[in-house]
Design a protein around this motif. Sequence first.
Motif, PDB file in Angstrom:
ATOM      1  N   THR A 127       0.822  -1.212   0.000  1.00 37.40           N
ATOM      2  CA  THR A 127       0.000   0.000   0.000  1.00 37.40           C
ATOM      3  C   THR A 127       0.853   1.257   0.000  1.00 37.40           C
ATOM      4  O   THR A 127       1.984   1.264   0.492  1.00 37.40           O
ATOM      5  N   CYS A 128       0.287   2.310  -0.591  1.00 36.01           N
ATOM      6  CA  CYS A 128       0.833   3.667  -0.460  1.00 36.01           C
ATOM      7  C   CYS A 128      -0.313   4.630  -0.198  1.00 36.01           C
ATOM      8  O   CYS A 128      -0.191   5.830  -0.451  1.00 36.01           O
ATOM      9  N   ASP A 129      -1.417   4.117   0.292  1.00 38.73           N
ATOM     10  CA  ASP A 129      -2.621   4.885   0.577  1.00 38.73           C
ATOM     11  C   ASP A 129      -2.470   5.615   1.914  1.00 38.73           C
ATOM     12  O   ASP A 129      -2.304   4.963   2.954  1.00 38.73           O
ATOM     13  N   PRO A 130      -2.505   6.952   1.934  1.00 31.36           N
ATOM     14  CA  PRO A 130      -2.354   7.675   3.201  1.00 31.36           C
ATOM     15  C   PRO A 130      -3.369   7.264   4.265  1.00 31.36           C
ATOM     16  O   PRO A 130      -3.037   7.264   5.461  1.00 31.36           O
ATOM     17  N   ALA A 131      -4.594   6.928   3.861  1.00 35.55           N
ATOM     18  CA  ALA A 131      -5.597   6.498   4.842  1.00 35.55           C
ATOM     19  C   ALA A 131      -5.161   5.206   5.519  1.00 35.55           C
ATOM     20  O   ALA A 131      -5.316   5.036   6.737  1.00 35.55           O
ATOM     21  N   ASN A 132      -4.598   4.284   4.753  1.00 28.56           N
ATOM     22  CA  ASN A 132      -4.081   3.043   5.332  1.00 28.56           C
ATOM     23  C   ASN A 132      -2.880   3.309   6.227  1.00 28.56           C
ATOM     24  O   ASN A 132      -2.729   2.700   7.292  1.00 28.56           O
ATOM     25  N   ILE A 133      -2.009   4.207   5.799  1.00 29.68           N
ATOM     26  CA  ILE A 133      -0.833   4.546   6.603  1.00 29.68           C
ATOM     27  C   ILE A 133      -1.266   5.133   7.941  1.00 29.68           C
ATOM     28  O   ILE A 133      -0.743   4.768   9.001  1.00 29.68           O
ATOM     29  N   HIS A 134      -2.229   6.036   7.911  1.00 29.59           N
ATOM     30  CA  HIS A 134      -2.724   6.645   9.142  1.00 29.59           C
ATOM     31  C   HIS A 134      -3.339   5.584  10.059  1.00 29.59           C
ATOM     32  O   HIS A 134      -3.113   5.589  11.274  1.00 29.59           O
ATOM     33  N   HIS A 135      -4.075   4.661   9.478  1.00 28.95           N
ATOM     34  CA  HIS A 135      -4.717   3.586  10.248  1.00 28.95           C
ATOM     35  C   HIS A 135      -3.673   2.691  10.917  1.00 28.95           C
ATOM     36  O   HIS A 135      -3.769   2.394  12.108  1.00 28.95           O
ATOM     37  N   VAL A 136      -2.678   2.281  10.157  1.00 25.32           N
ATOM     38  CA  VAL A 136      -1.688   1.317  10.645  1.00 25.32           C
ATOM     39  C   VAL A 136      -0.686   1.954  11.598  1.00 25.32           C
ATOM     40  O   VAL A 136      -0.359   1.390  12.650  1.00 25.32           O
ATOM     41  N   PHE A 137      -0.200   3.144  11.266  1.00 26.22           N
ATOM     42  CA  PHE A 137       0.890   3.753  12.021  1.00 26.22           C
ATOM     43  C   PHE A 137       0.413   4.602  13.199  1.00 26.22           C
ATOM     44  O   PHE A 137       1.192   4.881  14.100  1.00 26.22           O
ATOM     45  N   SER A 138      -0.853   5.001  13.175  1.00 24.85           N
ATOM     46  CA  SER A 138      -1.347   5.888  14.236  1.00 24.85           C
ATOM     47  C   SER A 138      -2.589   5.337  14.924  1.00 24.85           C
ATOM     48  O   SER A 138      -2.539   4.937  16.089  1.00 24.85           O
ATOM     49  N   ARG A 139      -3.707   5.306  14.227  1.00 25.72           N
ATOM     50  CA  ARG A 139      -4.985   4.978  14.862  1.00 25.72           C
ATOM     51  C   ARG A 139      -5.015   3.575  15.446  1.00 25.72           C
ATOM     52  O   ARG A 139      -5.609   3.333  16.488  1.00 25.72           O
ATOM     53  N   ASN A 140      -4.378   2.612  14.773  1.00 22.60           N
ATOM     54  CA  ASN A 140      -4.396   1.222  15.229  1.00 22.60           C
ATOM     55  C   ASN A 140      -2.971   0.738  15.510  1.00 22.60           C
ATOM     56  O   ASN A 140      -2.636  -0.422  15.273  1.00 22.60           O
ATOM     57  N   PHE A 141      -2.151   1.645  16.024  1.00 18.29           N
ATOM     58  CA  PHE A 141      -0.723   1.398  16.201  1.00 18.29           C
ATOM     59  C   PHE A 141      -0.434   0.134  17.011  1.00 18.29           C
ATOM     60  O   PHE A 141       0.451  -0.656  16.671  1.00 18.29           O
ATOM     61  N   SER A 142      -1.184  -0.086  18.092  1.00 17.35           N
ATOM     62  CA  SER A 142      -0.905  -1.214  18.992  1.00 17.35           C
ATOM     63  C   SER A 142      -1.075  -2.565  18.307  1.00 17.35           C
ATOM     64  O   SER A 142      -0.516  -3.565  18.761  1.00 17.35           O
ATOM     65  N   ASN A 143      -1.835  -2.611  17.221  1.00 17.14           N
ATOM     66  CA  ASN A 143      -2.059  -3.875  16.514  1.00 17.14           C
ATOM     67  C   ASN A 143      -0.989  -4.149  15.461  1.00 17.14           C
ATOM     68  O   ASN A 143      -1.015  -5.197  14.825  1.00 17.14           O
ATOM     69  N   TYR A 144      -0.057  -3.203  15.279  1.00 18.10           N
ATOM     70  CA  TYR A 144       0.934  -3.361  14.215  1.00 18.10           C
ATOM     71  C   TYR A 144       2.359  -3.193  14.737  1.00 18.10           C
ATOM     72  O   TYR A 144       3.061  -2.226  14.408  1.00 18.10           O
ATOM     73  N   ASN A 197       8.957   8.464   8.847  1.00 17.23           N
ATOM     74  CA  ASN A 197       8.009   7.502   9.390  1.00 17.23           C
ATOM     75  C   ASN A 197       6.743   8.238   9.829  1.00 17.23           C
ATOM     76  O   ASN A 197       6.566   9.411   9.503  1.00 17.23           O
ATOM     77  N   ALA A 198       5.853   7.567  10.553  1.00 19.99           N
ATOM     78  CA  ALA A 198       4.574   8.177  10.914  1.00 19.99           C
ATOM     79  C   ALA A 198       4.115   7.649  12.259  1.00 19.99           C
ATOM     80  O   ALA A 198       4.531   6.575  12.705  1.00 19.99           O
ATOM     81  N   GLY A 199       3.234   8.403  12.918  1.00 19.16           N
ATOM     82  CA  GLY A 199       2.668   7.971  14.182  1.00 19.16           C
ATOM     83  C   GLY A 199       3.687   7.953  15.304  1.00 19.16           C
ATOM     84  O   GLY A 199       4.694   8.679  15.282  1.00 19.16           O
TER      85      GLY A 199
END
Length: 498
Positions: free
Chosen positions: A79-96, A438-440
């Motif tokens: 993926t290079c989708d910013p929405a996915n990046i935000h989800h994975v690296f920030s909003r759902n960080f603990s799961n990744y 990086n992000a989050g």
Amino acid sequence: MGLLDYPELVLLIPLIAYIVRRRGKDILTPTNWPVLGMLPGVLLNLHSPHEYLTQFFHDRGTTLEFKGPWFSGMNMVFTCDPANIHHVFSRNFSNYPKGPHFRKIFRVLGDGIFGADFDLWEVHRRTTLSQLSHATFAAHLEATVWRKVEAGLLPLLGAFCERGSEFDLQDLFQRLTFDNICKLVLDHDPCSLSLELPHIPCEKAFSAVGEPLMYRHVIPEFIWRLQAQLNVGRERMMSDAARVFHDFIYPRVGLASEEEKGFNMLRAFERVYEEKNLGPPSGLRDFLKDTSLNLMFAGRDTTSTALTWLFWLIAQNRATEAKVREEIKAELNLKNKNKWRFFTLQESHKLRYLHGALCESLRLFPPVAMEHKAPLRPDILPSGHYLESNSKLIVSFYSVGRMQSVWGEDCLEFKPERWISPSGKIKHEPSYKFPAFNAGPRTCLGKEMAFIQMKMVAAAIIYHYHVELVEGHPVYPRDSVILQAKHGLKVRLSAIDS
């Protein structure tokens, strides 16, 4: 890709190429073949994996499922989708977390901050942040970088300019950042950036590990594990580099931890190791070695790579070079070359156009080109793609900056003005759109440190010289996790008349 690298795969390439062309397929077209999955396209484009993946996204959208050969365990999502990046690296960080597969691939980095998860990662991050925020760190950083520019970089550039010689600017940047990060972490200056240009194995080993780490992502694990056991191909490069890292860092870790004078980053990690009972006393030096290696990896490769691409872009955009030079003169009050002087972190904030040029370079050529994630629990990305537990997710930071859907129709143009607001201030983009650091929660702690070093180095060069590309010298990214120029950046200098 040579015969000594992956002979099992090399034997397949002629057959795969023949089949692809017989079927009338473009080798850039992502095709899911029977048994082999999408691996043929990867093998035929290993010379430019980041461009190939970007083309993949243009053809199929910003998220796609990659199918590996049967029973290879290589199925993954890119993926290079910013929405996915935000989800994975920030909003759902603990799961990744980075996860066990990441640690297998990047085992050379040990238990440092890059591969650490959960409590150990928290320890690394808090300790590193406390050191970078230390009252004396900014002054120590400024002095370290400035000494290297004045005593190492400028004399070398002067000698090359006087002789009219061609030289590899990327090599100089790598030497400079290696010396600086060694001084900051180990309190040791190896002086690799000197008129003699000495060969220091540890400095070169950082570049050597980039390609094996990339290939571990795109070939079946059993192949690179077998090569590691046989000590052949790129895995031999990895093994040799690991030994060089150990031999260079390990003795200096012991010396650094015994010294109390001045700023000492490793001493802080030693105290944390003991206070948090992170391991037995016998494991302390290994912990400090891994910590040092991770900090050196970040400090040497990312900054030198960003500077390389900045000067490649500026050399092709003379108007940008002129604007940066005029800004340096105006904001630092420099009337002529005799006025060249030290400037501080606070003064560097005045160089807004240079900051914009650096951000544009980082957008188009993020030094860490991709990131590897694995969910602990099943998840559905904002794009609608389902991920099983411990499945592989590869995020292409390189491709994010080259998507029209993210940056507009002019996304491939180098435009420092993109980062300047109408009021003349720096525009700030969210990290999921601009993930060069990086992000989050895992956003790079050394971001400010990188910018002050890059501004000091870039300002010194641009104020004194025109940088001219050597005609005919090929410049394109390596097939590596670090986006270095594969054949370096060959240039000539001409002095600026004040």
